[in-house]
Design a protein around this motif. Structure first.
Motif, short mmCIF file in Angstrom:
data_model
loop_
_atom_site.label_atom_id
_atom_site.label_comp_id
_atom_site.label_asym_id
_atom_site.label_seq_id
_atom_site.Cartn_x
_atom_site.Cartn_y
_atom_site.Cartn_z
N GLU A 197 0.85 -1.19 0.00
CA GLU A 197 0.00 0.00 0.00
C GLU A 197 0.88 1.24 0.00
O GLU A 197 1.72 1.43 0.89
N VAL A 198 0.67 2.09 -0.99
CA VAL A 198 1.52 3.27 -1.18
C VAL A 198 0.84 4.52 -0.64
O VAL A 198 1.49 5.39 -0.05
N LEU A 199 -0.45 4.65 -0.85
CA LEU A 199 -1.22 5.78 -0.33
C LEU A 199 -2.26 5.26 0.66
O LEU A 199 -2.98 4.30 0.36
N LYS A 200 -2.34 5.91 1.82
CA LYS A 200 -3.18 5.39 2.90
C LYS A 200 -4.13 6.48 3.41
O LYS A 200 -3.81 7.23 4.33
N GLY A 201 -5.26 6.57 2.76
CA GLY A 201 -6.29 7.51 3.22
C GLY A 201 -5.93 8.97 2.98
O GLY A 201 -6.05 9.80 3.88
N ILE A 202 -5.50 9.28 1.75
CA ILE A 202 -5.09 10.65 1.43
C ILE A 202 -6.32 11.55 1.24
O ILE A 202 -7.24 11.22 0.49
N HIS A 203 -6.29 12.67 1.91
CA HIS A 203 -7.35 13.66 1.79
C HIS A 203 -6.68 15.03 1.61
O HIS A 203 -5.98 15.50 2.51
N LEU A 204 -6.87 15.65 0.46
CA LEU A 204 -6.24 16.95 0.20
C LEU A 204 -7.01 17.69 -0.88
O LEU A 204 -7.86 17.12 -1.56
N LYS A 205 -6.66 18.97 -1.04
CA LYS A 205 -7.27 19.79 -2.08
C LYS A 205 -6.21 20.68 -2.70
O LYS A 205 -5.44 21.34 -2.00
N ALA A 206 -6.16 20.67 -4.05
CA ALA A 206 -5.30 21.58 -4.81
C ALA A 206 -6.23 22.59 -5.48
O ALA A 206 -7.00 22.23 -6.37
N GLY A 207 -6.18 23.82 -5.04
CA GLY A 207 -7.15 24.81 -5.47
C GLY A 207 -6.94 25.30 -6.89
O GLY A 207 -5.82 25.34 -7.41
N HIS A 208 -8.04 25.69 -7.53
CA HIS A 208 -8.00 26.26 -8.88
C HIS A 208 -7.23 27.58 -8.85
O HIS A 208 -7.44 28.42 -7.97
N GLY A 209 -6.32 27.75 -9.81
CA GLY A 209 -5.53 28.97 -9.89
C GLY A 209 -4.41 29.04 -8.88
O GLY A 209 -3.77 30.08 -8.74
N LYS A 210 -4.14 27.95 -8.17
CA LYS A 210 -3.10 27.92 -7.15
C LYS A 210 -2.00 26.93 -7.53
O LYS A 210 -2.21 26.02 -8.33
N VAL A 211 -0.83 27.13 -6.94
CA VAL A 211 0.28 26.19 -7.10
C VAL A 211 0.38 25.36 -5.83
O VAL A 211 0.61 25.90 -4.74
N THR A 212 0.17 24.05 -5.98
CA THR A 212 0.24 23.13 -4.85
C THR A 212 1.44 22.22 -5.03
O THR A 212 1.61 21.62 -6.09
#
Length: 589
Positions: free
Chosen positions: A350-365
Motif C-alpha cells: 500500500e503506497v497511499l493510505k487515506g489521502i485527503h487533500l485539495k489543490a485549489g483552482h488557480g493555485k500552485v500546490t
C-alpha cells in the motif's frame, strides 16, 4: 489451444477466402509434383514392352513437363495469396494492438518492461505472419501429398503399399508422445518469458553502455543481461536434450521405409508377383511417402510456438480499458482537485493510505516528502495512470473516473523529470502539445519556456532532427521542450514532476518566471525534492510513508511540521558544500 486456433481464424477475417485459395493451390501443386513420378513409371512400362510407342512416350514427357510448370505456377500463386493475406492480417493486428495500447491507462506501461511490449508488437506478430504466409500452405501440402500418394500406391499394388506404410503408425505414436510431453510441460511459456526478459535486458544494456564503458566493465558485469542470455540458452539446451532421443527415433522410423519396401519388393519380383516398373515406382514414391510427414513434425513445433505468441497477443488485447460514459459532459468552471480518502496499492504494497487533500483552482500546490513517500503516485492518480483502490479523486467537483480518458487528457498536462522525445524534428516534437499549431505559436511557447534560444543554434532550427538518429539534447534542453509543449497545450491542470531537475540556476530562474507569468488561472501541482523551487507555492503538502503529515505554506510548515523543517534544514546544508584541503588531502565539507 482451441481458443488460440479460434483467434487465428478470427484474425484471418475477410482474408479467409484468400487463405483457402492459397491452401487449395498448395494442395494441387503437391499433386502436380507426383505426376512426373507416375510418368517415369509409365515410361518404364513402355521401355520394357516388346515395342516402344514413340507417340505415347512423347505424350508422357509432355504431360510431365506441363505438370512441372503447373506445379511451380501454383506454388507461386499460393505463396502470393498467402503473403498478401498475411501482410493484411499483420497490418490489421498491429493497428488493433496500437489502438488498444492507446486506450490503456498510462500505469500499464510503467508495469511492463519494454522487452515484453516490443516482443508482442514485433516478434509475436511476425510469427503470425510466418504461420499464415508459409506454414499454413506447407501444412496443407504436407497432409495432402502423403494421403494422395498412399491412395495411388494402393491402386497399383496393395501389398507393397502396406509395406511402405508399416513405419508410419509407429512414427505417429512417437509424434503423439512428443506432443503430449510438450503439452504437459511449460517449456514454450518459459521460452517466451525468457525472450521478453532478454529483450528488456538488451534495451537496458544498450542504454547503460556509457556507464559500462566509463567503468571499463564487460558484458559479464551487467548481471541482468548476462543472466537472461545464459538462461535463454540453457532452456533451449534443456529442450533439445529432452526431445532429441524421441525426435531421432521419429526420423529413423520415417526414413526406414526402404527397409520394408526393398525386401518385400525383391521377394515379390523374384516370384513375378510384381513387375520391374512397379518395383521402381515404389522405390521412388514409397520411400518418399514419409518425407512430407517429417515436415509436419517441424510445423507442429512451430505451431506450439505460434500459439504461445497468440496467447500473449490476446492477453494485451484483453487488458481492461479505462472507460467512462460522459455523454452529458460539461466542462467545469473551476478545476479544483480533491482527494477523498484515497488508498492505492502496487500489488500487496500500500503506497497511499487515506489521502485527503485539495489543490485549489488557480493555485500552485507542491507535493514534497522523502523518496517513496507517495507524492509522485498521488500526482499520477490525477491523470488516471492508475485508479485508486478506495476513495475518489474529483476534478471540478466530478470524479475523474466519470470523464472519458481523452477528455481528462485534454484537461491535464504533464511535465516529467525524464522527458522522452520522438525521433523527428523539433517542430514535430513541440507540435505534440497542439497538433494544429502553427510555427508562430510554437516559437511563442518555446520562448516562454526559454527554449527558443538553444533551438535557434541547432543546424536547421525548428526543422532539426532530434532523438534517436538525430541530434541529442541535454536533460535541461529536453525539459524546456516539454514545458513548451505543456504551454502550447494550455490545459487547465498542469502537473510538474521534478520539472527543474536538469535546469541550471540561470535557466531555472527564467523558467520559473515564465511559468509564473503564463500559468495564471491554472491548477498547478508540483512534485519537488529541491525545496527551494517550491518555497513560494500557495500550498505545500508533505507526504511520509503514504500519509499526509503536514500541509500549509512554507512558513507554516517550518513552524508546525518537523519533517518539513528537517528537510528544509538538510536542503540548505546540502547547498552549502565546498572543497577544502586538510593535511594535504582534499575534503568535501
Amino acid at each position: 489451444m482451441s481458443n488460440a486456433l479460434a483467434f487465428l481464424l478470427r484474425l484471418a477475417g475477410t482474408e479467409r477466402i484468400r487463405l483457402l485459395l492459397s491452401c487449395v493451390c498448395s494442395a494441387v501443386s503437391s499433386l502436380c509434383a507426383l505426376i512426373p513420378f507416375v510418368v517415369v513409371y509409365r515410361i518404364a512400362e513402355l521401355v520394357l514392352a516388346d515395342s516402344i510407342d514413340a507417340a505415347a512416350l512423347g505424350r508422357l514427357i509432355l504431360i510431365a513437363l506441363i505438370a512441372v510448370l503447373f506445379r511451380f505456377a501454383l506454388m507461386g500463386i499460393s505463396s502470393m495469396l498467402a503473403h498478401a493475406a498475411a501482410f493484411r492480417v499483420l497490418y490489421d493486428l498491429r493497428v488493433r494492438l496500437i489502438d488498444k495500447l492507446g486506450k490503456l491507462p498510462l500505469g500499464f506501461f510503467g508495469e511492463q518492461h519494454s522487452g515484453r511490449l516490443k516482443k508482442v508488437i514485433s516478434d509475436d506478430v511476425e510469427r503470425i505472419e510466418s504461420f499464415i504466409a508459409h506454414h499454413l500452405p506447407d501444412l496443407t501440402a504436407s497432409v495432402v501429398t502423403p494421403i494422395i500418394t498412399a491412395i495411388y500406391l494402393f491402386t497399383v499394388d496393395w501389398r507393397l503399399a502396406i509395406a511402405a506404410l508399416l513405419p508410419v503408425p509407429a512414427a505417429f505414436a512417437v509424434q503423439l508422445l512428443m506432443a503430449a510431453r510438450g503439452k504437459r510441460s511449460d517449456d514454450m511459456k518459459k521460452m517466451h518469458d525468457l525472450s521478453e526478459t532478454m529483450n528488456g535486458a538488451i534495451v537496458e544494456f544498450v542504454h547503460a553502455m556509457p556507464v559500462i564503458k566509463s567503468f571499463n566493465q564487460t558484458v559479464h558485469s551487467f548481471a541482468r543481461y548476462h543472466d537472461s542470455v545464459e538462461n535463454y540458452a540453457s532452456l533451449w539446451t534443456h529442450i533439445a536434450r529432452k526431445n532429441t532421443p524421441l525426435y531421432v527415433l521419429y526420423l529413423l522410423l520415417l526414413e526406414s521405409g526402404l527397409l520394408f519396401i526393398l525386401p518385400a519388393g525383391l521377394w515379390m519380383y523374384e516370384r513375378q508377383a510384381v513387375t520391374l516398373p512397379v518395383l521402381l515406382l515404389f522405390l521412388l514414391l514409397g520411400v518418399g511417402l514419409t518425407t512430407p510427414l517429417r515436415q509436419i513434425s517441424t510445423l507442429s513445433h512451430m505451431m506450439q510456438n505460434n500459439l504461445e505468441s497468440v496467447r500473449r497477443i490476446e492477453a494485451v488485447l484483453a487488458e481492461e480499458e479505462q472507460k467512462a460514459d460522459d455523454a452529458g459532459f460539461r466542462r467545469p468552471e473551476r478545476y479544483d482537485i480533491e482527494f477523498g480518502q484515497v488508498h492505492f496499492s502496487y500489488g500487496s504494497r500500500e503506497v497511499l493510505k487515506g489521502i485527503h487533500l485539495k489543490a485549489g483552482h488557480g493555485k500552485v500546490t507542491a507535493f514534497v516528502g522523502p523518496s517513496g513517500a507517495g507524492k509522485s503516485t498521488a500526482a499520477q492518480l490525477i491523470a488516471r495512470f492508475y485508479d485508486p483502490s478506495h476513495g475518489e479523486i474529483r476534478l471540478g467537483g466530478t470524479d475523474i473516473r466519470s470523464y472519458a480518458p481523452e477528455r481528462l487528457m485534454d484537461m491535464v498536462s504533464f511535465v516529467f523529470q525524464d522527458v522522452p522525445v520522438i525521433s523527428d524534428t523539433v517542430f514535430a516534437n513541440l507540435r505534440m502539445g497542439k497538433p494544429d499549431a502553427e510555427l508562430g505559436e510554437l516559437i511563442h511557447a518555446a520562448k516562454a519556456a526559454q527554449a527558443h534560444e538553444f533551438i535557434s543554434t541547432l543546424p536547421d532550427g525548428y526543422d532539426t532532427l532530434i532523438g534517436e538518429g538525430g541530434i541529442s539534447l541535454s536533460g535541461g534542453e529536453r525539459q524546456r521542450l516539454a514545458i513548451a509543449r505543456a504551454i502550447l497545450k494550455n490545459a487547465p491542470v498542469l502537473i510538474l514532476d521534478e520539472a527543474f531537475a536538469f535546469a541550471d540556476a540561470e535557466n531555472e530562474s527564467k523558467i520559473q518566471e515564465a511559468l509564473s507569468r503564463l500559468l495564471q488561472g491554472k491548477t498547478v501541482v508540483v512534485i519537488a525534492h529541491r525545496l527551494s523551487t517550491i518555497a513560494d507555492a500557495d500550498h505545500i503538502v508533505v507526504f511520509d510513508n503514504g500519509h499526509i503529515v503536514g500541509a500549509g505554506t512554507h512558513a507554516e510548515l517550518l513552524e508546525h511540521c518537523s519533517l518539513y523543517s528537517n528537510m528544509w534544514q538538510a536542503h540548505r546544508e546540502a547547498g552549502e558544500w565546498s572543497l577544502t584541503r586538510e593535511g594535504g588531502k582534499v575534503c568535501l565539507t
